[in-house]
Design a protein around this motif. Sequence first.
Motif, PDB file in Angstrom:
ATOM      1  N   GLU A   1       0.831  -1.194   0.000  1.00  0.00           N
ATOM      2  CA  GLU A   1       0.000   0.000   0.000  1.00  0.00           C
ATOM      3  C   GLU A   1       0.871   1.251   0.000  1.00  0.00           C
ATOM      4  O   GLU A   1       1.866   1.329   0.708  1.00  0.00           O
ATOM      5  N   THR A   2       0.482   2.230  -0.822  1.00  0.00           N
ATOM      6  CA  THR A   2       1.140   3.533  -0.836  1.00  0.00           C
ATOM      7  C   THR A   2       0.074   4.576  -0.490  1.00  0.00           C
ATOM      8  O   THR A   2      -1.070   4.226  -0.191  1.00  0.00           O
ATOM      9  N   ASP A   3       0.430   5.837  -0.591  1.00  0.00           N
ATOM     10  CA  ASP A   3      -0.546   6.890  -0.294  1.00  0.00           C
ATOM     11  C   ASP A   3      -1.789   6.776  -1.182  1.00  0.00           C
ATOM     12  O   ASP A   3      -2.909   6.884  -0.702  1.00  0.00           O
ATOM     13  N   ARG A   4      -1.574   6.548  -2.480  1.00  0.00           N
ATOM     14  CA  ARG A   4      -2.698   6.562  -3.419  1.00  0.00           C
ATOM     15  C   ARG A   4      -3.008   5.215  -4.062  1.00  0.00           C
ATOM     16  O   ARG A   4      -4.017   5.084  -4.756  1.00  0.00           O
ATOM     17  N   LEU A   5      -2.121   4.236  -3.863  1.00  0.00           N
ATOM     18  CA  LEU A   5      -2.232   2.982  -4.605  1.00  0.00           C
ATOM     19  C   LEU A   5      -2.307   1.761  -3.710  1.00  0.00           C
ATOM     20  O   LEU A   5      -1.772   1.750  -2.600  1.00  0.00           O
ATOM     21  N   LEU A   6      -2.923   0.735  -4.255  1.00  0.00           N
ATOM     22  CA  LEU A   6      -2.910  -0.589  -3.667  1.00  0.00           C
ATOM     23  C   LEU A   6      -2.292  -1.497  -4.729  1.00  0.00           C
ATOM     24  O   LEU A   6      -2.794  -1.573  -5.853  1.00  0.00           O
ATOM     25  N   LEU A   7      -1.169  -2.128  -4.379  1.00  0.00           N
ATOM     26  CA  LEU A   7      -0.544  -3.095  -5.282  1.00  0.00           C
ATOM     27  C   LEU A   7      -0.950  -4.462  -4.766  1.00  0.00           C
ATOM     28  O   LEU A   7      -0.689  -4.794  -3.607  1.00  0.00           O
ATOM     29  N   ARG A   8      -1.582  -5.249  -5.625  1.00  0.00           N
ATOM     30  CA  ARG A   8      -2.161  -6.506  -5.170  1.00  0.00           C
ATOM     31  C   ARG A   8      -2.228  -7.503  -6.326  1.00  0.00           C
ATOM     32  O   ARG A   8      -2.133  -7.130  -7.493  1.00  0.00           O
ATOM     33  N   PRO A   9      -2.412  -8.786  -5.990  1.00  0.00           N
ATOM     34  CA  PRO A   9      -2.541  -9.786  -7.056  1.00  0.00           C
ATOM     35  C   PRO A   9      -3.733  -9.468  -7.969  1.00  0.00           C
ATOM     36  O   PRO A   9      -4.760  -8.953  -7.517  1.00  0.00           O
ATOM     37  N   LEU A  10      -3.546  -9.768  -9.229  1.00  0.00           N
ATOM     38  CA  LEU A  10      -4.626  -9.608 -10.201  1.00  0.00           C
ATOM     39  C   LEU A  10      -5.626 -10.744 -10.046  1.00  0.00           C
ATOM     40  O   LEU A  10      -5.293 -11.816  -9.552  1.00  0.00           O
ATOM     41  N   LYS A  11      -6.855 -10.509 -10.527  1.00  0.00           N
ATOM     42  CA  LYS A  11      -7.906 -11.521 -10.468  1.00  0.00           C
ATOM     43  C   LYS A  11      -8.418 -11.786 -11.878  1.00  0.00           C
ATOM     44  O   LYS A  11      -8.486 -10.862 -12.702  1.00  0.00           O
ATOM     45  N   GLN A  12      -8.802 -13.021 -12.127  1.00  0.00           N
ATOM     46  CA  GLN A  12      -9.323 -13.392 -13.434  1.00  0.00           C
ATOM     47  C   GLN A  12     -10.535 -12.535 -13.811  1.00  0.00           C
ATOM     48  O   GLN A  12     -10.724 -12.206 -14.978  1.00  0.00           O
ATOM     49  N   SER A  13     -11.314 -12.158 -12.844  1.00  0.00           N
ATOM     50  CA  SER A  13     -12.523 -11.351 -13.097  1.00  0.00           C
ATOM     51  C   SER A  13     -12.192  -9.950 -13.623  1.00  0.00           C
ATOM     52  O   SER A  13     -13.097  -9.217 -14.042  1.00  0.00           O
ATOM     53  N   GLU A  14     -10.925  -9.575 -13.617  1.00  0.00           N
ATOM     54  CA  GLU A  14     -10.523  -8.231 -14.056  1.00  0.00           C
ATOM     55  C   GLU A  14     -10.067  -8.194 -15.514  1.00  0.00           C
ATOM     56  O   GLU A  14      -9.549  -7.185 -15.977  1.00  0.00           O
ATOM     57  N   THR A  15     -10.316  -9.274 -16.237  1.00  0.00           N
ATOM     58  CA  THR A  15      -9.872  -9.371 -17.629  1.00  0.00           C
ATOM     59  C   THR A  15     -10.301  -8.170 -18.454  1.00  0.00           C
ATOM     60  O   THR A  15      -9.479  -7.557 -19.144  1.00  0.00           O
ATOM     61  N   GLN A  16     -11.566  -7.803 -18.394  1.00  0.00           N
ATOM     62  CA  GLN A  16     -12.073  -6.699 -19.218  1.00  0.00           C
ATOM     63  C   GLN A  16     -11.389  -5.381 -18.855  1.00  0.00           C
ATOM     64  O   GLN A  16     -11.006  -4.613 -19.743  1.00  0.00           O
ATOM     65  N   SER A  17     -11.220  -5.115 -17.575  1.00  0.00           N
ATOM     66  CA  SER A  17     -10.553  -3.867 -17.145  1.00  0.00           C
ATOM     67  C   SER A  17      -9.118  -3.809 -17.648  1.00  0.00           C
ATOM     68  O   SER A  17      -8.657  -2.759 -18.105  1.00  0.00           O
ATOM     69  N   ILE A  18      -8.416  -4.913 -17.536  1.00  0.00           N
ATOM     70  CA  ILE A  18      -7.021  -4.959 -17.982  1.00  0.00           C
ATOM     71  C   ILE A  18      -6.945  -4.724 -19.480  1.00  0.00           C
ATOM     72  O   ILE A  18      -6.114  -3.953 -19.965  1.00  0.00           O
ATOM     73  N   PHE A  19      -7.828  -5.377 -20.222  1.00  0.00           N
ATOM     74  CA  PHE A  19      -7.891  -5.180 -21.672  1.00  0.00           C
ATOM     75  C   PHE A  19      -8.178  -3.719 -21.997  1.00  0.00           C
ATOM     76  O   PHE A  19      -7.459  -3.083 -22.771  1.00  0.00           O
ATOM     77  N   ASP A  20      -9.220  -3.170 -21.381  1.00  0.00           N
ATOM     78  CA  ASP A  20      -9.634  -1.791 -21.682  1.00  0.00           C
ATOM     79  C   ASP A  20      -8.622  -0.755 -21.226  1.00  0.00           C
ATOM     80  O   ASP A  20      -8.381   0.228 -21.935  1.00  0.00           O
TER      81      ASP A  20
END
Length: 186
Positions: free
Chosen positions: A11-30
Motif C-alpha cells: 500500500e502507498t498513499d494513493r495505490l494498492l498493489l495486489r494480485p490480479l484476479k481473473q474477473s478483471e480481464t475486461q478492465s485490464i484489456f480496456d
Amino acid sequence: MIKFSGTPVLETDRLLLRPLKQSETQSIFDNWLSDERVADNRVNAAHTSVAQTEERLKKIVSQYEDQEFCYWGIELKETGELIGEIDLYDFDCSTDNCEVSYSLGFKWWNHGYGTEALQAVVEFGFRQMNIHKVSAAHNTDNPASGRIMAKVGMKQEGVIRHMIRNAKNQYKDCSVYGILREDYLI
C-alpha cells in the motif's frame, strides 16, 4: 539470499498493489493491454481481443501460489480502478539480482503513479526480499519511463542497441537502469 514471499499486498498513499484476479480481464484489456500507445513501450503487441487478455491473465493468476512469483496489479485506492501492472522477475539466486517492469494505462500517465508503484516495489524488494540489485530497461524513445526510474534512485548504466524487437518488427535501443540495495538503504 533472496527471501521469497510471493505477491503480498503493498500500500502507498494513493495505490494498492495486489494480485490480479481473473474477473478483471475486461478492465485490464480496456485500461492498458489493448492500447497501442501503451503497447509501443512493451515488447508484445496490443491485444486485439479480450480472449488474448483472458489467456494472459490465466497464466499470471495460476502462478500466484508460487512464492517466487511477484506480480501486482496497480489499483487506485480512491476509485478502485485497476490502472496498470508491475512485477519483479528474472531472479538470479547466484547474485540476488532481479528485474522490474511496469505498464500503466495511458489515461494515468504523468500523474506520478508509476513512480509511486515502482518505489513501493523497490522498497519491498530490498527490505523484505533482501534483493541485492534491481534493474530495469526502457525504450530510448520513451524517456518518461527513465524519469520514473531516476526518481526512485535508479542510475542509468548504459544503452543497449537493438535490445528488443517490438510487435511492429522494429528494433529498439533500450536504456538500462539499476539500483543497489546498499545505495538505496543508506
